[in-house]
Write a protein that holds these residues in place. Sequence first.
Motif, PDB file in Angstrom:
ATOM      1  N   ALA A 163     -17.073   4.527   7.538  1.00 43.55           N
ATOM      2  CA  ALA A 163     -16.158   5.387   7.016  1.00 43.55           C
ATOM      3  C   ALA A 163     -15.551   6.173   7.939  1.00 43.55           C
ATOM      4  O   ALA A 163     -14.448   6.521   8.011  1.00 43.55           O
ATOM      5  N   ASN A 164     -16.361   6.615   9.330  1.00 49.98           N
ATOM      6  CA  ASN A 164     -15.459   7.417  10.267  1.00 49.98           C
ATOM      7  C   ASN A 164     -14.387   6.557  11.053  1.00 49.98           C
ATOM      8  O   ASN A 164     -13.392   6.795  11.320  1.00 49.98           O
ATOM      9  N   GLU A 165     -14.815   5.260  11.217  1.00 45.27           N
ATOM     10  CA  GLU A 165     -13.882   4.487  11.791  1.00 45.27           C
ATOM     11  C   GLU A 165     -12.680   4.009  10.696  1.00 45.27           C
ATOM     12  O   GLU A 165     -11.420   4.140  11.347  1.00 45.27           O
ATOM     13  N   ASN A 166     -12.906   3.898   9.630  1.00 48.87           N
ATOM     14  CA  ASN A 166     -11.848   3.866   8.663  1.00 48.87           C
ATOM     15  C   ASN A 166     -10.904   4.883   8.483  1.00 48.87           C
ATOM     16  O   ASN A 166      -9.609   4.692   8.619  1.00 48.87           O
ATOM     17  N   VAL A 167     -11.452   6.188   8.561  1.00 49.73           N
ATOM     18  CA  VAL A 167     -10.620   7.421   8.632  1.00 49.73           C
ATOM     19  C   VAL A 167      -9.722   7.457   9.911  1.00 49.73           C
ATOM     20  O   VAL A 167      -8.617   7.454   9.933  1.00 49.73           O
ATOM     21  N   ARG A 168     -10.396   7.181  10.909  1.00 49.22           N
ATOM     22  CA  ARG A 168      -9.946   7.178  12.149  1.00 49.22           C
ATOM     23  C   ARG A 168      -8.405   6.243  12.308  1.00 49.22           C
ATOM     24  O   ARG A 168      -7.374   6.615  12.722  1.00 49.22           O
ATOM     25  N   PHE A 169      -8.549   4.815  11.772  1.00 51.87           N
ATOM     26  CA  PHE A 169      -7.870   4.188  11.900  1.00 51.87           C
ATOM     27  C   PHE A 169      -6.502   4.463  10.860  1.00 51.87           C
ATOM     28  O   PHE A 169      -5.150   4.205  11.151  1.00 51.87           O
ATOM     29  N   TYR A 170      -6.944   4.945   9.674  1.00 49.96           N
ATOM     30  CA  TYR A 170      -5.923   5.473   8.725  1.00 49.96           C
ATOM     31  C   TYR A 170      -5.027   6.485   9.107  1.00 49.96           C
ATOM     32  O   TYR A 170      -3.811   6.577   9.127  1.00 49.96           O
ATOM     33  N   ASP A 212       0.999  -1.330   0.145  1.00 46.69           N
ATOM     34  CA  ASP A 212       0.009   0.005  -0.024  1.00 46.69           C
ATOM     35  C   ASP A 212       0.712   1.385   0.007  1.00 46.69           C
ATOM     36  O   ASP A 212       1.692   1.225   0.800  1.00 46.69           O
ATOM     37  N   ASN A 213       0.526   2.275  -0.867  1.00 45.77           N
ATOM     38  CA  ASN A 213       1.406   3.328  -1.015  1.00 45.77           C
ATOM     39  C   ASN A 213       2.704   3.130  -1.443  1.00 45.77           C
ATOM     40  O   ASN A 213       3.461   4.141  -1.249  1.00 45.77           O
ATOM     41  N   THR A 214       3.039   2.083  -1.975  1.00 39.20           N
ATOM     42  CA  THR A 214       4.315   1.658  -2.499  1.00 39.20           C
ATOM     43  C   THR A 214       4.381   1.132  -3.922  1.00 39.20           C
ATOM     44  O   THR A 214       4.551   1.900  -4.752  1.00 39.20           O
ATOM     45  N   LEU A 215       3.685   0.214  -3.973  1.00 40.20           N
ATOM     46  CA  LEU A 215       3.471  -0.820  -5.269  1.00 40.20           C
ATOM     47  C   LEU A 215       2.259  -0.054  -5.832  1.00 40.20           C
ATOM     48  O   LEU A 215       1.832   0.235  -7.119  1.00 40.20           O
ATOM     49  N   THR A 225      -2.076  -5.479   5.375  1.00 36.17           N
ATOM     50  CA  THR A 225      -3.423  -5.562   5.075  1.00 36.17           C
ATOM     51  C   THR A 225      -3.729  -7.092   4.727  1.00 36.17           C
ATOM     52  O   THR A 225      -2.784  -8.033   4.469  1.00 36.17           O
ATOM     53  N   ASN A 226      -5.061  -7.601   5.086  1.00 33.83           N
ATOM     54  CA  ASN A 226      -5.238  -9.041   5.119  1.00 33.83           C
ATOM     55  C   ASN A 226      -4.992  -9.710   3.652  1.00 33.83           C
ATOM     56  O   ASN A 226      -5.026  -9.129   2.790  1.00 33.83           O
ATOM     57  N   ALA A 227      -4.781 -11.033   3.819  1.00 32.52           N
ATOM     58  CA  ALA A 227      -4.552 -11.844   2.597  1.00 32.52           C
ATOM     59  C   ALA A 227      -5.809 -11.940   1.736  1.00 32.52           C
ATOM     60  O   ALA A 227      -5.394 -12.171   0.610  1.00 32.52           O
ATOM     61  N   SER A 257      -5.251  -0.395  -0.045  1.00 33.79           N
ATOM     62  CA  SER A 257      -5.998  -1.201  -0.445  1.00 33.79           C
ATOM     63  C   SER A 257      -6.949  -1.650   0.572  1.00 33.79           C
ATOM     64  O   SER A 257      -8.060  -1.807   0.373  1.00 33.79           O
ATOM     65  N   ASP A 258      -6.571  -1.589   1.884  1.00 32.33           N
ATOM     66  CA  ASP A 258      -7.146  -2.062   2.951  1.00 32.33           C
ATOM     67  C   ASP A 258      -8.250  -0.919   3.111  1.00 32.33           C
ATOM     68  O   ASP A 258      -9.676  -0.779   3.276  1.00 32.33           O
ATOM     69  N   TYR A 259      -7.945   0.459   2.996  1.00 27.13           N
ATOM     70  CA  TYR A 259      -8.736   1.638   3.257  1.00 27.13           C
ATOM     71  C   TYR A 259      -9.849   1.596   2.192  1.00 27.13           C
ATOM     72  O   TYR A 259     -10.799   1.968   2.414  1.00 27.13           O
ATOM     73  N   LEU A 260      -9.333   1.566   0.763  1.00 28.58           N
ATOM     74  CA  LEU A 260     -10.302   1.336  -0.311  1.00 28.58           C
ATOM     75  C   LEU A 260     -11.321   0.204  -0.481  1.00 28.58           C
ATOM     76  O   LEU A 260     -12.412   0.306  -0.763  1.00 28.58           O
TER      77      LEU A 260
END
Length: 218
Positions: free
Chosen positions: A37-44, A9-12, A113-115, A17-20
């Motif tokens: 969405a709120n939790e996703n942003v907070r964890f990111y 993520d943010n390399t290749l 990110t999970n498999a 991908s997890d956030y998306l």
Amino acid sequence: MALAIFDLDNTLLAGDSDYLWGQFLAAEGLVDAEEYANENVRFYRDYHAGTLDIDAFLRFSLRPLRDHPRATLEALRARFVAELIEPIMLPAARTLIEGHRAAGDTLLIITATNAFVTAPIANRFGIEHLIATLPAEENGRFTGETAGVPSFRDGKVTRLQDWLAVHRQDLAGSSFYSDSHNDLPLLERVEHPIAVDPDPRLRETAAARHWPIISLRN
């Protein structure tokens, strides 16, 4: 053969991908859009700040896998990869990967990110070996728990050491490409750490230690 290791993520990818995946699930109505969405942003934000509680994040991010049938998830994942991931697979990343492949290096993606999300992405890059956080399964369904050590921060080192033992390889001549200061534990273990479009903390560390800093976006 030397080992060429890539963060995902943010390399290749020109994105996470997890956030998306979380945004995609919300758009498809599989999760409560506002809450997720709120939790996703907070964890990111916590991830970028270096304060992420990985166990809390995984309980959050793996819950949708638990709550829906495998067939439904796999159909959604195919659309997700085609619609949201393929457009952010960086051409320069492909060139970098192919250069290592041509040199005879062993290629490996290692990601927190999970498999379930990342396996088809690794396949798209033509990379056979993947170390990712493993969602636990029982009777053909995901449980919402994690199997083994999450591949995050020091966990990436632990998981890589296990992988090296199984594949009878070592870190002689190894390279690791990453954008994130969260990957410093592994960057410090390889022979050739490379910062890729790094966050400010990794850029500062790489400059101080005279590590190469490259861009796959510009």
